[in-house]
Design a protein around this motif. Structure first.
Motif, short mmCIF file in Angstrom:
data_model
loop_
_atom_site.label_atom_id
_atom_site.label_comp_id
_atom_site.label_asym_id
_atom_site.label_seq_id
_atom_site.Cartn_x
_atom_site.Cartn_y
_atom_site.Cartn_z
N SER A 471 0.83 -1.21 0.00
CA SER A 471 0.00 0.00 0.00
C SER A 471 0.86 1.25 0.00
CB SER A 471 -0.93 -0.01 1.22
OG SER A 471 -0.19 0.02 2.43
N ARG A 472 2.00 1.20 0.71
CA ARG A 472 2.91 2.35 0.68
C ARG A 472 3.50 2.54 -0.70
NH1 ARG A 472 4.77 4.12 5.63
NH2 ARG A 472 5.55 5.85 4.36
N PHE A 476 0.06 5.31 -0.81
CA PHE A 476 -0.67 5.61 0.43
C PHE A 476 0.31 5.99 1.53
CE2 PHE A 476 -3.69 2.86 -1.77
CZ PHE A 476 -4.88 3.54 -1.57
N GLY A 477 -0.08 6.95 2.35
CA GLY A 477 0.70 7.28 3.53
C GLY A 477 0.49 6.20 4.60
N TYR A 478 1.31 6.27 5.68
CA TYR A 478 1.19 5.27 6.74
C TYR A 478 -0.19 5.27 7.38
CZ TYR A 478 2.13 2.67 11.03
OH TYR A 478 2.06 1.77 12.05
N PRO A 479 -0.74 6.44 7.77
CA PRO A 479 -2.09 6.43 8.38
C PRO A 479 -3.14 5.85 7.44
CG PRO A 479 -1.00 8.52 8.79
CD PRO A 479 -0.16 7.80 7.78
N LEU A 484 -7.03 1.85 5.80
CA LEU A 484 -7.76 1.28 4.66
C LEU A 484 -7.35 -0.15 4.33
CD1 LEU A 484 -7.65 4.40 2.28
CD2 LEU A 484 -9.54 3.63 3.73
N VAL A 485 -6.16 -0.55 4.73
CA VAL A 485 -5.66 -1.87 4.31
C VAL A 485 -5.42 -2.81 5.50
CG1 VAL A 485 -3.81 -3.09 3.10
CG2 VAL A 485 -4.59 -0.85 2.27
N VAL A 486 -4.60 -2.38 6.44
CA VAL A 486 -4.15 -3.29 7.49
C VAL A 486 -5.24 -3.52 8.55
CG1 VAL A 486 -2.43 -3.68 9.28
CG2 VAL A 486 -1.75 -2.63 7.11
#
Length: 582
Positions: A471-472, A476-479, A484-486
């Motif tokens: 995702s990164r 996508f940023g970490y937040p 949204l993913v983890v």
């Protein structure tokens, strides 16, 4: 699941369609009247009679006309907030109309009327009653409290309104014939925190088996799970019914430890006012009338209620009434019941099911759901915050989360509820109106948050690290990657564990009663427990258990179904149909 719901529906329909039950159920929370009088026991032990000195009864009382309600230090002006119990008839109990009553409470109503106060009774557990009185959660504690020196270090007491003698109850056929026959190795039941427990430990030097309430200990006597029960005499005489496999073999009482109302030690104006009211209801005959209605038994020589200046109450000749009943009674008692009959009577009284279910629906179910759902929402919010903090790279987030989790998972639930109720309650009393219901929800939510946090943390950490990296890589940023993913994948993996925690919270909601609730705030277990106390039968508790099953079993199957669907994905047929539409 279907069978459980079907049983509930059938019993509810039966409760609505049956006008008069086939046999009447004894309401132990109803005044038995003077015709049920008992004489002062002749089989009195001498071990607990003390030196006969009365160090605490006042010589007299202040004139009732000088009592000013506004100067009594009440939590709510003009209202006497009373902590009481619901499971010890005929002294303190909830009747079939859902009202707190019994000799102790009806007498306190009469005393309050003399002073010009309204009374608000709140149910609680005896284990926390004196602490709640000392912290001013309650203005008065009403629970047939025997005034021991140890208790006087915690709270103050009024003059005595009853004398405290207690009985030894044993199973039918037991070789135990008195207190002197009790010895080490026997299972001697007491209710925790009572003077009977202190008597067994300090006077008999034995280790008792401790129970939370009178109904439970008596059920253990009838099934021979314990060898003896040291009980308050009112509870023993009101609970042991003809035909029960138990009997009272000996009694004892102490003249220097009477029964009185508990008040905060520093609130001497209220103690003095209650003493004045007590003398007034003795003088006008109210005490004698209530005593004859609720606990008709002869007074021991040398004892009377109220101050030393109070008149001696004029009572019927209870010894003569009891003797006339004894002479008219048949010599042979009821035939002993078989074990199967006892179990059937104790757990499968269908008339009590019909009586219990409407109250469980109307009062217990809504309160249980409110407590559980509200606490679950709080727990999910706190748990998610703890989970994110627990996996944070910052130790300033990880360490507080770990400390919080260790404390709230390590302490017993009852301790947390009492600490929050008694510690935070007085601070936020102006916001909650001294209503412990919000505090109970908060306590349950704080406890749930610690468990839910660990569940969510394990679920999030079980997601493959590649998911975050992918995702990164997509920008996508970490937040955003976490949100949204983890996190969604982690939550999906722990759905069964979250549902188990919800079920545990559902059952833990019964512990809120320790904080003190009015009759309309009782949850499922307490409604069943109160009807159990009224009737001495365990069927209402079984009925409450069916409600818990009706709530938890469908939820368990639902979350399993959702988990299977999420694991397998959309069915193939549905996927093909979707593609054809597109």
């Amino acid at each position: 699941m279907r069978a459980t719901v079907a049983i509930l529906v059938a019993l509810l329909v039966g409760s609505l369609s049956v006008g008069v039950p086939a046999r009447a159920t004894t309401d132990q929370c109803a005044p038995p009247g003077e015709q049920s009088a008992s004489a002062l026991p002749t089989n009195l032990a001498t071990a607990a009679q003390g030196d006969g000195t009365d160090k605490y009864t006042t010589p007299g009382t202040q004139p009732l006309s000088t009592v000013r309600p506004e100067s009594l230090g009440l939590g709510t002006p003009g209202v006497l907030t009373v902590g009481t119990l619901s499971d010890a008839p005929p002294s303190i109990c909830i009747n079939s109309s859902g009202q707190f009553t019994g000799f102790d409470n009806e007498l306190l109503r009469a005393i309050a009327a003399k002073i010009g106060l309204r009374v608000n009774f709140v149910g609680t557990d005896f284990a926390g009653l004196l602490a709640q009185v000392a912290s001013r959660r309650f203005d008065v504690g009403s629970s047939s409290i025997t005034t021991t020196d140890a208790r006087r270090r915690t709270v103050g007491f009024t003059n005595g309104y009853d004398f405290g003698y207690f009985s030894l109850v044993v199973p039918t056929g037991s070789a135990i014939n008195g207190f002197g026959a009790l010895k080490a190795g026997q299972r001697i039941g007491v209710v925790q925190g009572t003077v009977q427990e202190a008597y067994v430990v300090d006077t008999l030097h034995l280790e008792p088996v401790k129970f939370p309430d009178y109904a439970t200990v008596y059920a253990n006597i009838k099934t021979r799970q314990i060898d003896a029960w040291v009980a308050p005499s009112q509870q023993a005489s009101g609970t042991v019914q003809p035909g029960d496999p138990a009997r009272i073999v000996e009694n004892t009482f102490s003249l220097d430890n009477f029964v009185a109302y508990a008040v905060a030690k520093e609130n001497k104006p209220l103690i003095d006012a209650l003493n004045a009211g007590l003398d007034a209801v003795i003088a006008d005959g109210t005490w004698a009338r209530l005593y004859a209605d609720w606990v008709p038994r002869a007074l021991p020589p040398g004892w009377k209620p109220g101050s030393k200046a109070a008149p001696v109450p004029q009572l019927p000749d209870f010894n003569a009434i009891a003797a006339s009943h004894a002479s008219a009674a048949p010599s042979a008692g009821p035939a002993p019941k078989s074990t199967l009959s006892q179990l059937k009577d104790a757990f499968l009284d269908w008339h009590l099911y019909r009586q219990a279910i409407p109250d469980l629906f109307k009062t217990g179910l809504p309160n249980t759901l409110i407590l559980t759902v509200s606490a679950s929402v709080i727990g999910l919010i706190i748990g998610m915050a703890l989970a994110i903090a627990g996996i944070s790279r910052s130790r300033w987030l990880r360490w507080p989360a770990r400390v919080y989790t260790d404390i709230f998972r390590g302490l017993p639930e009852v301790v947390i509820i009492l600490v929050i109720g008694l510690g935070i309650g007085p601070v936020v009393g102006s916001l909650t109106g001294n209503n412990p219901y919000p505090l109970g929800i908060a306590a349950l939510g704080l406890m749930a948050g610690a468990y839910i946090g660990e569940i969510l943390r394990s679920g999030i950490q079980s997601v493959d690290a590649g998911q975050l990296e992918a995702s990164r890589a997509l920008g996508f940023g970490y937040p955003a990657s976490m949100r949204l993913v983890v996190v969604p994948q982690g939550v999906r993996r722990v759905l069964p564990a979250l549902m188990n925690q919800f079920i545990s919270l559902l059952k833990a909601s019964s512990l809120v009663y320790f904080l003190g609730l009015i009759a309309s705030q009782r949850e499922l277990f307490q409604v069943g427990r109160d009807l159990n106390a009224q009737t001495g039968n365990l069927s209402p508790l079984v009925a409450a258990g069916l409600f818990y099953l009706a709530l938890t079993v469908p939820l368990t199957h639902l979350v399993n179904y959702i988990d299977r669907r999420l694991s397998r994905g959309k069915p193939v047929a549905a996927e093909i149909a979707t593609q054809e539409i597109i």
